[in-house]
Design an enzyme around this catalytic site. Sequence first.
Site, PDB file in Angstrom:
ATOM      1  N   HIS A   1       0.698  -1.244  -0.520  1.00 45.73           N
ATOM      2  CA  HIS A   1      -0.021   0.104   0.371  1.00 45.73           C
ATOM      3  C   HIS A   1       0.548   1.465   0.202  1.00 45.73           C
ATOM      4  CE1 HIS A   1      -2.589  -2.983   2.422  1.00 45.73           C
ATOM      5  NE2 HIS A   1      -2.909  -3.386   1.168  1.00 45.73           N
TER       6      HIS A   1
HETATM    7  C1  LIG Z   1      -0.284  -7.357  -4.595  1.00 48.46           C
HETATM    8  C2  LIG Z   1      -1.185  -6.155  -3.940  1.00 48.46           C
HETATM    9  C3  LIG Z   1      -2.127  -6.088  -3.251  1.00 48.46           C
HETATM   10  C4  LIG Z   1      -3.432  -5.045  -2.754  1.00 48.46           C
HETATM   11  N1  LIG Z   1      -4.391  -5.952  -2.273  1.00 48.46           N
HETATM   12  C5  LIG Z   1      -5.172  -5.211  -1.675  1.00 48.46           C
HETATM   13  C6  LIG Z   1      -6.323  -5.398  -1.269  1.00 48.46           C
HETATM   14  O1  LIG Z   1      -6.924  -6.376  -0.593  1.00 48.46           O
HETATM   15  N2  LIG Z   1      -7.302  -4.616  -0.825  1.00 48.46           N
HETATM   16  C7  LIG Z   1      -7.109  -3.301  -0.876  1.00 48.46           C
HETATM   17  O2  LIG Z   1      -7.334  -2.672  -0.055  1.00 48.46           O
HETATM   18  N3  LIG Z   1      -5.801  -2.655  -1.150  1.00 48.46           N
HETATM   19  C8  LIG Z   1      -4.754  -3.737  -2.215  1.00 48.46           C
HETATM   20  N4  LIG Z   1      -3.219  -3.031  -2.715  1.00 48.46           N
HETATM   21  C9  LIG Z   1      -3.501  -1.661  -2.759  1.00 48.46           C
HETATM   22  C10 LIG Z   1      -4.173  -1.749  -4.125  1.00 48.46           C
HETATM   23  O3  LIG Z   1      -4.468  -2.200  -4.940  1.00 48.46           O
HETATM   24  C11 LIG Z   1      -3.916   0.332  -4.052  1.00 48.46           C
HETATM   25  O4  LIG Z   1      -3.402   0.616  -2.555  1.00 48.46           O
HETATM   26  C12 LIG Z   1      -5.151   0.756  -5.332  1.00 48.46           C
HETATM   27  O5  LIG Z   1      -4.813   0.008  -6.575  1.00 48.46           O
HETATM   28  C13 LIG Z   1      -4.350   2.672  -5.767  1.00 48.46           C
HETATM   29  O6  LIG Z   1      -5.110   3.081  -6.350  1.00 48.46           O
HETATM   30  P1  LIG Z   1      -4.207   4.272  -7.154  1.00 48.46           P
HETATM   31  O7  LIG Z   1      -5.412   4.225  -7.912  1.00 48.46           O
HETATM   32  O8  LIG Z   1      -3.708   5.425  -6.467  1.00 48.46           O
HETATM   33  O9  LIG Z   1      -3.533   3.513  -8.235  1.00 48.46           O
HETATM   34  P2  LIG Z   1      -3.543   2.321  -8.970  1.00 48.46           P
HETATM   35  O10 LIG Z   1      -4.519   1.369  -9.308  1.00 48.46           O
HETATM   36  O11 LIG Z   1      -2.286   1.800  -8.682  1.00 48.46           O
HETATM   37  O12 LIG Z   1      -3.170   2.904 -10.332  1.00 48.46           O
HETATM   38  C14 LIG Z   1      -2.710   3.902 -10.834  1.00 48.46           C
HETATM   39  C15 LIG Z   1      -2.919   3.805 -12.938  1.00 48.46           C
HETATM   40  O13 LIG Z   1      -2.020   4.128 -13.452  1.00 48.46           O
HETATM   41  C16 LIG Z   1      -1.509   3.773 -14.469  1.00 48.46           C
HETATM   42  N5  LIG Z   1      -0.544   4.844 -15.025  1.00 48.46           N
HETATM   43  C17 LIG Z   1       1.170   4.700 -14.164  1.00 48.46           C
HETATM   44  N6  LIG Z   1       1.722   6.150 -14.852  1.00 48.46           N
HETATM   45  C18 LIG Z   1       0.828   6.253 -16.151  1.00 48.46           C
HETATM   46  C19 LIG Z   1       1.072   7.047 -17.215  1.00 48.46           C
HETATM   47  N7  LIG Z   1       2.185   7.218 -17.235  1.00 48.46           N
HETATM   48  N8  LIG Z   1       0.610   6.599 -18.291  1.00 48.46           N
HETATM   49  C20 LIG Z   1      -0.929   6.731 -17.913  1.00 48.46           C
HETATM   50  N9  LIG Z   1      -0.766   5.215 -17.092  1.00 48.46           N
HETATM   51  C21 LIG Z   1      -0.238   5.439 -16.114  1.00 48.46           C
HETATM   52  C22 LIG Z   1      -1.307   2.467 -13.817  1.00 48.46           C
HETATM   53  O14 LIG Z   1      -0.836   1.667 -14.737  1.00 48.46           O
HETATM   54  C23 LIG Z   1      -2.584   1.895 -13.461  1.00 48.46           C
HETATM   55  O15 LIG Z   1      -3.543   1.516 -13.929  1.00 48.46           O
HETATM   56  C24 LIG Z   1      -2.710  -4.063  -3.348  1.00 48.46           C
HETATM   57  C25 LIG Z   1      -1.883  -4.249  -3.426  1.00 48.46           C
HETATM   58  C26 LIG Z   1      -1.274  -4.459  -4.362  1.00 48.46           C
HETATM   59  C27 LIG Z   1       0.302  -4.330  -5.250  1.00 48.46           C
END
Ligand SMILES: Cc1cc2nc3c(=O)[nH]c(=O)nc-3n(C[C@H](O)[C@H](O)[C@H](O)COP(=O)(O)OP(=O)(O)OC[C@H]3O[C@@H](n4cnc5c(N)ncnc54)[C@H](O)[C@@H]3O)c2cc1C
Length: 293
Positions: free
Chosen positions: A221
């Site tokens: 996270h």
């Molecule tokens: C293995 C694992 C297990 C997890 N399990 C859980 C769980 O059980 N429960 C829970 O609540 N959370 C869990 N998490 C955490 C949760 O997935 C993340 O906290 C959450 O997805 C983050 O959301 P976000 O919108 O910040 O980023 P992300 O979901 O990472 O979204 C960012 C997006 O931006 C895209 N991106 C990045 N750079 C660029 C660019 N330059 N141009 C275009 N697109 C781009 C990426 O490809 C991605 O699709 C887990 C994480 C991992 C890695």
Amino acid sequence: MERGRAAGVEGRLLGGEPGAPPRRFRVRAKVVVAACGTLHTPLLLGTAGAFRSSGALGHGVTLHPAVRVVARFDDTLNGWDGALQSVYSDHFDPEGIKLVGVYSAVNVLAAGLPGVGPALRRRVRALPRCAVFGAMIHDEGGGRVRRGLGREPVVTYAMAPRDLARLRRAITILSEMALAAGAREVYTALLGAPPITSMDAARAAERAPVDARRIECMAFHPLGSARVANDPRRGIVDQSGECFELPGLFVADGSILPTSIGVNSQVPIMAMATRIAWRMAERFPALAAASPA
Ligand SMILES: Cc1cc2nc3c(=O)[nH]c(=O)nc-3n(C[C@H](O)[C@H](O)[C@H](O)COP(=O)(O)OP(=O)(O)OC[C@H]3O[C@@H](n4cnc5c(N)ncnc54)[C@H](O)[C@@H]3O)c2cc1C
């Protein structure tokens, strides 16, 4: 950027036909939202070059450092069957520790078991009789994200002494739980350490000197590389998610969370992003009216 405001996005699409030139795109927009996650958003913002004054971009990343223990029982459990993360406990929240049900891929578990040769083989064979439980720490921000080679981020993390103590306490709690449930042996996150077979040994292990680099630690996270603040000297975005130094650019992902939250991050991030979207809709009603949802 135009006249000090975000005016759109331009970039290059990854993928496409092998050998074909990358496809470029340019979108003009009244409002731009960055949502690349904690690891990539600071890199994107860094290319805009407008985030130098606070020094907060890419700094103060929290991770919820996590450990797990593997416990061998007499009965067959087949831990890979059924729902993952079906139980948790917040009993130790006051100590900054959250207990979470986990199960990893069997090959990953096998690699972390103690021993080599026949001893390791015996323990791997016993995996159907093993249960796994984990814990994560409500941590201080010791992480940093910067651009590595190419377009990938590099993350470094210096664990605070308080968090190392919490991590070791969590290992003791998990070991005690497993033994109380009837485990014969507990393999802790301390790589190379002998299995724990008694409550006394679990508590003694917490007090013994340890090289922290031997603790098998995980994190799922990452949060806080473009954190929200009331003051542009302390953060990157204001409470509506808009960048202090680049009006019209909003951030709506885990990078804005200013502290670790001590719980799984997906739903809290979605809640923050929804709130930011509502505020945006109030401020830019014409955009909200044009949007299908
Ligand atoms: C293995 C694992 C297990 C997890 N399990 C859980 C769980 O059980 N429960 C829970 O609540 N959370 C869990 N998490 C955490 C949760 O997935 C993340 O906290 C959450 O997805 C983050 O959301 P976000 O919108 O910040 O980023 P992300 O979901 O990472 O979204 C960012 C997006 O931006 C895209 N991106 C990045 N750079 C660029 C660019 N330059 N141009 C275009 N697109 C781009 C990426 O490809 C991605 O699709 C887990 C994480 C991992 C890695």
